[in-house]
Design an enzyme around this catalytic site. Structure first.
Site, PDB file in Angstrom:
ATOM      1  N   SER A 137     -10.711  -0.548   2.870  1.00  0.00           N
ATOM      2  CA  SER A 137     -10.012  -0.758   4.149  1.00  0.00           C
ATOM      3  C   SER A 137      -9.541   0.602   4.655  1.00  0.00           C
ATOM      4  O   SER A 137      -8.856   1.313   3.925  1.00  0.00           O
ATOM      5  CB  SER A 137      -8.769  -1.632   3.963  1.00  0.00           C
ATOM      6  OG  SER A 137      -9.081  -2.875   3.451  1.00  0.00           O
TER       7      SER A 137
ATOM      8  N   GLU B 255      -4.828   3.643   6.200  1.00  0.00           N
ATOM      9  CA  GLU B 255      -4.462   3.495   4.787  1.00  0.00           C
ATOM     10  C   GLU B 255      -5.005   4.713   4.041  1.00  0.00           C
ATOM     11  O   GLU B 255      -4.411   5.206   3.095  1.00  0.00           O
ATOM     12  CB  GLU B 255      -5.089   2.206   4.246  1.00  0.00           C
ATOM     13  CG  GLU B 255      -4.713   1.914   2.834  1.00  0.00           C
ATOM     14  CD  GLU B 255      -5.490   0.765   2.234  1.00  0.00           C
ATOM     15  OE1 GLU B 255      -5.959   0.923   1.103  1.00  0.00           O
ATOM     16  OE2 GLU B 255      -5.628  -0.279   2.892  1.00  0.00           O
TER      17      GLU B 255
ATOM     18  N   ARG C 210       0.830  -1.215   0.000  1.00  0.00           N
ATOM     19  CA  ARG C 210       0.000   0.000   0.000  1.00  0.00           C
ATOM     20  C   ARG C 210       0.864   1.265   0.000  1.00  0.00           C
ATOM     21  O   ARG C 210       0.533   2.261   0.661  1.00  0.00           O
ATOM     22  CB  ARG C 210      -0.935   0.048   1.221  1.00  0.00           C
ATOM     23  CG  ARG C 210      -1.957  -1.053   1.301  1.00  0.00           C
ATOM     24  CD  ARG C 210      -2.960  -0.945   0.164  1.00  0.00           C
ATOM     25  NE  ARG C 210      -4.100  -1.796   0.392  1.00  0.00           N
ATOM     26  CZ  ARG C 210      -4.182  -3.090   0.063  1.00  0.00           C
ATOM     27  NH1 ARG C 210      -3.163  -3.656  -0.550  1.00  0.00           N
ATOM     28  NH2 ARG C 210      -5.270  -3.788   0.299  1.00  0.00           N
TER      29      ARG C 210
HETATM   30  N1  EPU Z   1     -11.390 -10.557   9.980  1.00  0.00           N
HETATM   31  C1  EPU Z   1     -12.139 -10.632  11.143  1.00  0.00           C
HETATM   32  N2  EPU Z   1     -13.115  -9.688  11.328  1.00  0.00           N
HETATM   33  C2  EPU Z   1     -13.346  -8.699  10.424  1.00  0.00           C
HETATM   34  C3  EPU Z   1     -12.578  -8.637   9.251  1.00  0.00           C
HETATM   35  C4  EPU Z   1     -11.580  -9.581   9.052  1.00  0.00           C
HETATM   36  O1  EPU Z   1     -11.946 -11.502  11.984  1.00  0.00           O
HETATM   37  O2  EPU Z   1     -14.247  -7.920  10.687  1.00  0.00           O
HETATM   38  C5  EPU Z   1     -10.378 -11.590   9.739  1.00  0.00           C
HETATM   39  C6  EPU Z   1     -10.819 -12.522   8.598  1.00  0.00           C
HETATM   40  O3  EPU Z   1     -11.634 -13.568   9.060  1.00  0.00           O
HETATM   41  C7  EPU Z   1      -9.515 -13.060   8.074  1.00  0.00           C
HETATM   42  C8  EPU Z   1      -8.565 -11.884   8.290  1.00  0.00           C
HETATM   43  O4  EPU Z   1      -9.184 -11.011   9.240  1.00  0.00           O
HETATM   44  O5  EPU Z   1      -9.053 -14.160   8.814  1.00  0.00           O
HETATM   45  C9  EPU Z   1      -8.225 -11.148   7.013  1.00  0.00           C
HETATM   46  O6  EPU Z   1      -9.436 -10.683   6.385  1.00  0.00           O
HETATM   47  P1  EPU Z   1      -9.581 -10.565   4.788  1.00  0.00           P
HETATM   48  O7  EPU Z   1      -9.049 -11.782   4.137  1.00  0.00           O
HETATM   49  O8  EPU Z   1     -10.981 -10.160   4.511  1.00  0.00           O
HETATM   50  O9  EPU Z   1      -8.597  -9.457   4.317  1.00  0.00           O
HETATM   51  P2  EPU Z   1      -8.095  -8.124   5.005  1.00  0.00           P
HETATM   52  O10 EPU Z   1      -6.738  -8.336   5.555  1.00  0.00           O
HETATM   53  O11 EPU Z   1      -9.153  -7.674   5.944  1.00  0.00           O
HETATM   54  C10 EPU Z   1      -6.970  -7.160   2.821  1.00  0.00           C
HETATM   55  C11 EPU Z   1      -6.957  -5.851   2.089  1.00  0.00           C
HETATM   56  C12 EPU Z   1      -8.249  -5.664   1.294  1.00  0.00           C
HETATM   57  C13 EPU Z   1      -8.366  -6.819   0.312  1.00  0.00           C
HETATM   58  C14 EPU Z   1      -8.373  -8.136   1.117  1.00  0.00           C
HETATM   59  C15 EPU Z   1      -8.398  -9.360   0.251  1.00  0.00           C
HETATM   60  C16 EPU Z   1      -5.603  -4.344   3.427  1.00  0.00           C
HETATM   61  C17 EPU Z   1      -5.582  -3.162   4.321  1.00  0.00           C
HETATM   62  N3  EPU Z   1      -6.808  -4.761   3.030  1.00  0.00           N
HETATM   63  O12 EPU Z   1      -8.031  -7.097   3.778  1.00  0.00           O
HETATM   64  O13 EPU Z   1      -8.120  -4.463   0.548  1.00  0.00           O
HETATM   65  O14 EPU Z   1      -9.555  -6.722  -0.464  1.00  0.00           O
HETATM   66  O15 EPU Z   1      -7.156  -8.228   1.909  1.00  0.00           O
HETATM   67  O16 EPU Z   1      -7.170  -9.540  -0.378  1.00  0.00           O
HETATM   68  O17 EPU Z   1      -4.534  -4.866   3.086  1.00  0.00           O
HETATM   69  C18 EPU Z   1      -8.672  -2.141   0.484  1.00  0.00           C
HETATM   70  O18 EPU Z   1      -7.465  -1.908   0.509  1.00  0.00           O
HETATM   71  O19 EPU Z   1      -9.529  -1.209   0.412  1.00  0.00           O
HETATM   72  C19 EPU Z   1      -9.137  -3.526   0.558  1.00  0.00           C
HETATM   73  C20 EPU Z   1     -10.423  -3.831   0.644  1.00  0.00           C
END
Ligand code: EPU
Length: 327
Positions: free
Chosen positions: A221, A323, A154
């Protein structure tokens, strides 16, 4: 080129916050950038910006025109103002592959390079060959190779020089054969035989977790996933065995092993999911997303973000970094 005075930025940012800019200049492909003085802000699709006040200067934005050229296949050059998802669709329709995992990410081509957008196992940097930008300080065009862009999670060189560069064109090196990238585990169980199918699976997955922009404003995010040292990761994992496992990250320039935690999990387990403060809220299906729960101001978003940061720091000893860019 179009010029506007005293214009509301509400339609130009995805959070839908009602602030005004003193001037706005909208560039079309082929326009020359005139000399500018005073404060200058370059706005993509406004999908990663939260305004807390009116902007006393010139906002530069690029028209969302579909403007592409193919210097030689598989290189493809796209106008910086083009909507990123229109580019993804175009590439698949023309048998160029790789960007499908970045489907439905809000924002423009130029912003995707500034932010090095990433999702579902892919990042913009994996495909960017070079970037053509206009340097507002030196008033000249310049070219950046992938290495010059200093891409990281990012992050990029451009993010560290706000107000200096307008990204006019981005050249991508794409694949001519479709090999599905299923490194994001959940994708394995979703339809992925063709690139169009994988794109649709990603779109469905994305909208199951994020607010639909036409219903609720947000910046995707809001926080980055924090990167912590091994000691912090092992401590948290022993205190919270249900915390998602993180893969060790090894950087080239140091032997230090770090871990990228899930900010969404931390915020969720600090009890914030679904809560609102004033007009700003934490998205009920994904705690990493702050959204406009109804006529919110930028200050309300910032107040909610600060409260979450303080609580996560106190409960887990981890510092969350936004972010989104706060202006
Ligand atoms: N989780 C929770 N509770 C929540 C949200 C997430 O427990 O409310 C847990 C999920 O169960 C999972 C972990 O956190 O085990 C990671 O969640 P997820 O795979 O949904 O991905 P993320 O780390 O929350 C990142 C990016 C997203 C991207 C997704 C998928 C960042 C800051 N965000 O999210 O990017 O779509 O991976 O690759 O790196 C964005 O930048 O706007 C964005 C949406």
């Amino acid at each position: 080129m179009k010029l506007f005075e005293n214009i509301s930025l509400k339609p130009y940012t995805t959070f839908g916050i009602d602030v005004k800019a003193r001037r706005m200049m909208m560039l079309e492909p082929g326009d020359e950038v005139p000399p500018l003085d005073g404060n200058v802000l370059v706005l993509g699709e406004g999908s990663n910006m939260v305004f807390t006040r009116d902007y006393d200067g010139t906002v530069i934005t690029l028209a969302h025109s579909l403007s592409l050229s193919t210097p030689h296949s598989p290189l493809l050059t796209a106008w910086g103002g083009m909507v990123m998802d229109d580019l993804v669709q175009w590439t698949l329709d023309h048998d160029l592959f790789g960007l499908e995992n970045l489907s439905a990410i809000p924002g423009t081509v130029g912003a995707s390079a500034v932010q090095n957008v990433g999702a579902y196992g892919a990042e913009a940097k994996d495909f960017i060959e070079n970037v053509e930008a206009y340097d507002l300080f030196e008033q000249r065009l310049c070219n950046f190779s992938n290495a010059d862009c200093q891409f990281a999670y990012r992050d990029s060189f451009f993010k560290h020089h706000p107000g200096r560069y307008i990204i006019l064109n981005v050249t991508y090196r794409l694949n001519q054969a479709f090999v599905p990238n299923l490194s994001y585990k959940a994708l394995e169980n979703l339809p992925h035989s063709t690139a169009h199918q994988l794109r649709q699976s990603i779109i469905d997955l994305r909208w199951s977790k994020l607010p639909r922009p036409e219903e609720h404003g947000s910046a995707g995010s809001f926080f980055k996933n924090p990167v912590v040292d091994e000691e912090t990761y092992l401590r948290l994992k022993s205190e919270h065995p249900d915390m998602p496992d993180a893969h060790p990250l090894i950087t080239h320039h140091s032997s230090l092993i770090t871990y990228k935690l899930s900010a969404g999990w931390l915020i969720d387990h600090a009890g914030w999911k679904g809560r609102t403060m004033g007009g700003a809220g934490v998205w009920p299906k994904n705690a990493l997303v702050l959204y406009n729960a109804g006529g919110c101001t930028g200050d309300e978003v910032v107040a909610l973000a600060r409260a979450i940061q303080q609580d996560v720091e106190q409960k887990f000893g981890v510092c969350l970094e936004p972010e989104a860019i706060i202006i």
